[in-house]
Design a protein around this motif. Structure first.
Motif, short mmCIF file in Angstrom:
data_model
loop_
_atom_site.label_atom_id
_atom_site.label_comp_id
_atom_site.label_asym_id
_atom_site.label_seq_id
_atom_site.Cartn_x
_atom_site.Cartn_y
_atom_site.Cartn_z
N HIS A 235 -36.50 -23.90 22.26
CA HIS A 235 -35.20 -24.44 21.93
C HIS A 235 -34.71 -23.13 21.10
O HIS A 235 -35.44 -22.63 20.30
CB HIS A 235 -35.21 -25.43 20.98
N LEU A 236 -33.23 -22.73 21.13
CA LEU A 236 -32.68 -21.69 20.68
C LEU A 236 -31.41 -22.36 20.17
O LEU A 236 -30.82 -22.72 20.76
CB LEU A 236 -32.28 -20.49 21.30
N HIS B 239 -33.52 -13.93 26.95
CA HIS B 239 -33.38 -14.79 28.09
C HIS B 239 -34.51 -14.74 28.95
O HIS B 239 -34.74 -15.84 29.70
CB HIS B 239 -32.00 -14.21 28.86
N ASP B 240 -35.46 -13.95 29.22
CA ASP B 240 -36.62 -13.73 29.89
C ASP B 240 -37.80 -14.36 29.35
O ASP B 240 -38.86 -14.53 30.01
CB ASP B 240 -36.92 -12.36 30.52
N ARG B 241 -37.63 -15.12 28.01
CA ARG B 241 -38.71 -16.00 27.21
C ARG B 241 -38.41 -17.13 27.10
O ARG B 241 -38.99 -18.00 26.63
CB ARG B 241 -38.93 -15.27 25.88
N PHE B 242 -37.31 -17.66 27.91
CA PHE B 242 -36.85 -19.16 27.71
C PHE B 242 -37.85 -19.87 28.89
O PHE B 242 -37.93 -19.40 29.88
CB PHE B 242 -35.63 -19.49 28.48
N ALA C 250 -35.92 -25.00 28.99
CA ALA C 250 -35.25 -24.54 27.32
C ALA C 250 -33.96 -24.97 27.29
O ALA C 250 -33.18 -25.32 28.31
CB ALA C 250 -35.58 -23.13 27.45
N SER C 251 -33.60 -25.01 26.00
CA SER C 251 -32.15 -25.51 25.88
C SER C 251 -31.75 -24.82 24.84
O SER C 251 -32.63 -24.14 23.78
CB SER C 251 -32.02 -27.26 25.73
N ILE C 252 -30.34 -24.60 24.82
CA ILE C 252 -29.84 -23.83 23.63
C ILE C 252 -28.70 -24.17 23.15
O ILE C 252 -27.85 -24.92 23.87
CB ILE C 252 -29.26 -22.27 24.40
N VAL C 253 -28.33 -24.28 21.68
CA VAL C 253 -27.09 -24.90 21.05
C VAL C 253 -26.67 -23.61 20.26
O VAL C 253 -27.23 -22.96 19.41
CB VAL C 253 -27.67 -26.01 20.26
N LEU C 254 -25.42 -23.35 20.40
CA LEU C 254 -24.68 -22.47 19.54
C LEU C 254 -23.66 -23.33 18.70
O LEU C 254 -22.98 -24.29 19.28
CB LEU C 254 -23.70 -21.43 20.55
#
Length: 234
Positions: free
Chosen positions: A80-81, A120-123, A127-131
């Motif tokens: 998660h990011l 990006h290459d460690r997701f 994985a999911s991202i929330v800005l």
């Protein structure tokens, strides 16, 4: 204890106070390893220690994007990011401060994108991202010229990132005024409450819950979620 059992690593950029800190505590309680960032290394490490042993604090300033890669160099994988770092800039067009505007635009548009680029290459495949954006995108106020503009940029950024990073999901959360957050809890919010259909402002817990929904729901992608209690209908 959290209600769910989670595994893996979450990175929360802007996680030393307010909503970011609450989210870090929730994810750590649910079982994740969590990396939080703030501009000051000592404070980030102190907050991490207060939250718990699975939380680590690092120094990172999104307004200095050339430094982001080094700051995140020892993060090995990301499930998660959440990019929640924010600076409030009362900067109207009639009294325009170029330096403040440049810093906020750099932080929100270049810094957010660079953080995703660096990781990006460690997701992981799921994985999911929330800005984090903000409701000023749709409801401007005096002095919100830069804030409104950059939050509008976030609403577009999630769509291009979701396309480029597939199958990693990318969404944005746009909170209204969060009445119990450190920024707002000592201020009079009667006018906001009067035009909010639920009769109150939204809470940090509700924003954390909305963030978890975007992180967890595999069918939600490239979405801009407004969490404002319905203020846009009045």
């Amino acid at each position: 204890m959290g209600e769910h059992t989670r595994q893996g690593t979450a990175v929360i950029l802007g996680g030393t106070s307010g909503i970011g800190r609450e989210l870090a505590a929730r994810l750590a309680a649910d079982g994740m390893s969590v990396v939080i960032s703030g501009r000051d290394a000592d404070r980030a490490q102190s907050v991490a220690a207060e939250i718990g042993p699975t939380v680590r604090g690092i120094a990172l300033d999104l307004a200095e994007p050339a430094s982001i890669a080094a700051a995140l160099s020892d993060v090995e994988s990301v499930d998660h990011l959440v990019v929640a770092a924010i600076e409030r800039d009362a900067n109207g067009i009639k009294e325009y401060d170029v330096a403040r505007a440049t810093r906020l635009v750099t932080l929100k548009l270049v810094g957010y994108a660079e953080a995703v680029h660096v990781l990006h290459d460690r997701f992981t495949p799921s994985a999911s991202i929330v800005l984090f954006g903000g409701l000023a995108m749709l409801r401007p106020y005096p002095g919100s010229t830069t804030v409104t503009t950059v939050n509008g940029g976030i609403s577009s950024m999630v769509r291009t990132l979701a396309s480029e990073l597939a199958p990693v999901r990318v969404n944005a959360l746009h909170p209204g005024i969060v009445g119990d957050s450190p920024e707002w809890k000592e201020k009079s919010l009667d006018l906001v409450v009067s035009r909010t259909p639920i009769g109150r402002t939204v809470t940090m817990d509700e924003i954390v819950g909305a963030t978890l929904f975007l992180l967890d729901n595999g069918g939600v992608n490239a979405v801009n979620l407004m969490v404002d209690g319905g203020t846009m209908v009045r």
